[in-house]
Enzyme design. Sequence first.
Site, PDB file in Angstrom:
ATOM      1  N   TYR A   1       0.811  -1.224   0.000  1.00  0.00           N
ATOM      2  CA  TYR A   1       0.000   0.000   0.000  1.00  0.00           C
ATOM      3  C   TYR A   1       0.845   1.275   0.000  1.00  0.00           C
ATOM      4  CZ  TYR A   1      -3.969  -2.997   1.188  1.00  0.00           C
ATOM      5  OH  TYR A   1      -4.944  -3.960   1.175  1.00  0.00           O
TER       6      TYR A   1
ATOM      7  N   HIS B   1      -4.146   6.415  -1.263  1.00  0.00           N
ATOM      8  CA  HIS B   1      -4.737   6.486   0.083  1.00  0.00           C
ATOM      9  C   HIS B   1      -3.675   6.806   1.141  1.00  0.00           C
ATOM     10  CE1 HIS B   1      -8.628   6.251   1.745  1.00  0.00           C
ATOM     11  NE2 HIS B   1      -8.708   4.987   2.071  1.00  0.00           N
TER      12      HIS B   1
ATOM     13  N   PHE C   1      -5.071  -0.625   9.875  1.00  0.00           N
ATOM     14  CA  PHE C   1      -5.678  -0.293   8.591  1.00  0.00           C
ATOM     15  C   PHE C   1      -6.418   1.030   8.723  1.00  0.00           C
ATOM     16  CE2 PHE C   1      -4.507  -4.533   7.404  1.00  0.00           C
ATOM     17  CZ  PHE C   1      -4.173  -4.351   6.062  1.00  0.00           C
TER      18      PHE C   1
ATOM     19  N   ASN D   1      -9.347   2.234   8.239  1.00  0.00           N
ATOM     20  CA  ASN D   1     -10.638   2.385   8.918  1.00  0.00           C
ATOM     21  C   ASN D   1     -10.543   2.200  10.427  1.00  0.00           C
ATOM     22  OD1 ASN D   1     -10.108  -0.324   8.696  1.00  0.00           O
ATOM     23  ND2 ASN D   1     -12.190  -0.931   8.198  1.00  0.00           N
TER      24      ASN D   1
ATOM     25  N   ASN E   1     -12.929   6.906   5.548  1.00  0.00           N
ATOM     26  CA  ASN E   1     -13.027   5.987   6.697  1.00  0.00           C
ATOM     27  C   ASN E   1     -12.029   6.284   7.806  1.00  0.00           C
ATOM     28  OD1 ASN E   1     -15.176   4.560   5.668  1.00  0.00           O
ATOM     29  ND2 ASN E   1     -13.866   3.154   4.527  1.00  0.00           N
TER      30      ASN E   1
END
Length: 196
Positions: free
Chosen positions: A17, A22, A68, A70, A116
């Site tokens: 990631y 993001h 993560f 969220n 989120n």
Amino acid sequence: MSSIKLIVGLANPGAEYAQTRHNAGAWYVDLLAERHNQSLKEESKFFGYTARLNLAGQDIRLLVPATFMNLSGKAVAAMASFYRILPEEILVAHDELDILPGMAKLKLGGGNGGHNGLKDIQNKLGNNPNFYRLRIGIGHPGDKSKVTGFVLGKPPASEQTLIDDAIDESIRCTEVLLNEGMTKAMNRLHAFKASA
């Protein structure tokens, strides 16, 4: 002048990631640390990576949650509670779909725009939305159904350059925010638009 005590960069953990849109908030915090010859180190009691900086004569903690996206609030709430930091002393940097690459904007409070990470932070801070946000533009794929794939995708080189330039200006404006306050920092940052 604004008394920010904690600057948070939102991200998803793991190498797969690291380069995704993001994670733009974490790119900003990592670069901020690097500019001050610091690097973030894992601190498990805060569920993330942390560093400590002296910025504009102020003692500031940096945090990139290792959870993560969220679940970002867990790390933010743990650090805020340990150091007795109020929501209005926190700046959260995050990717923003509603702003084009090459631009960034500051704001205090407001909604979460469906993000989120912001949603969870607000939740874990006792449902208090009154923290600062640095919204780093990543653009929008144009269709709501494509958003997840878009934010979890890597920007093409041309867009990456624009995002990096906006992060660079955001770092300069962070010092303005701390030294001269929100209005001056907003006026400067909101006038900035990186060109390809």
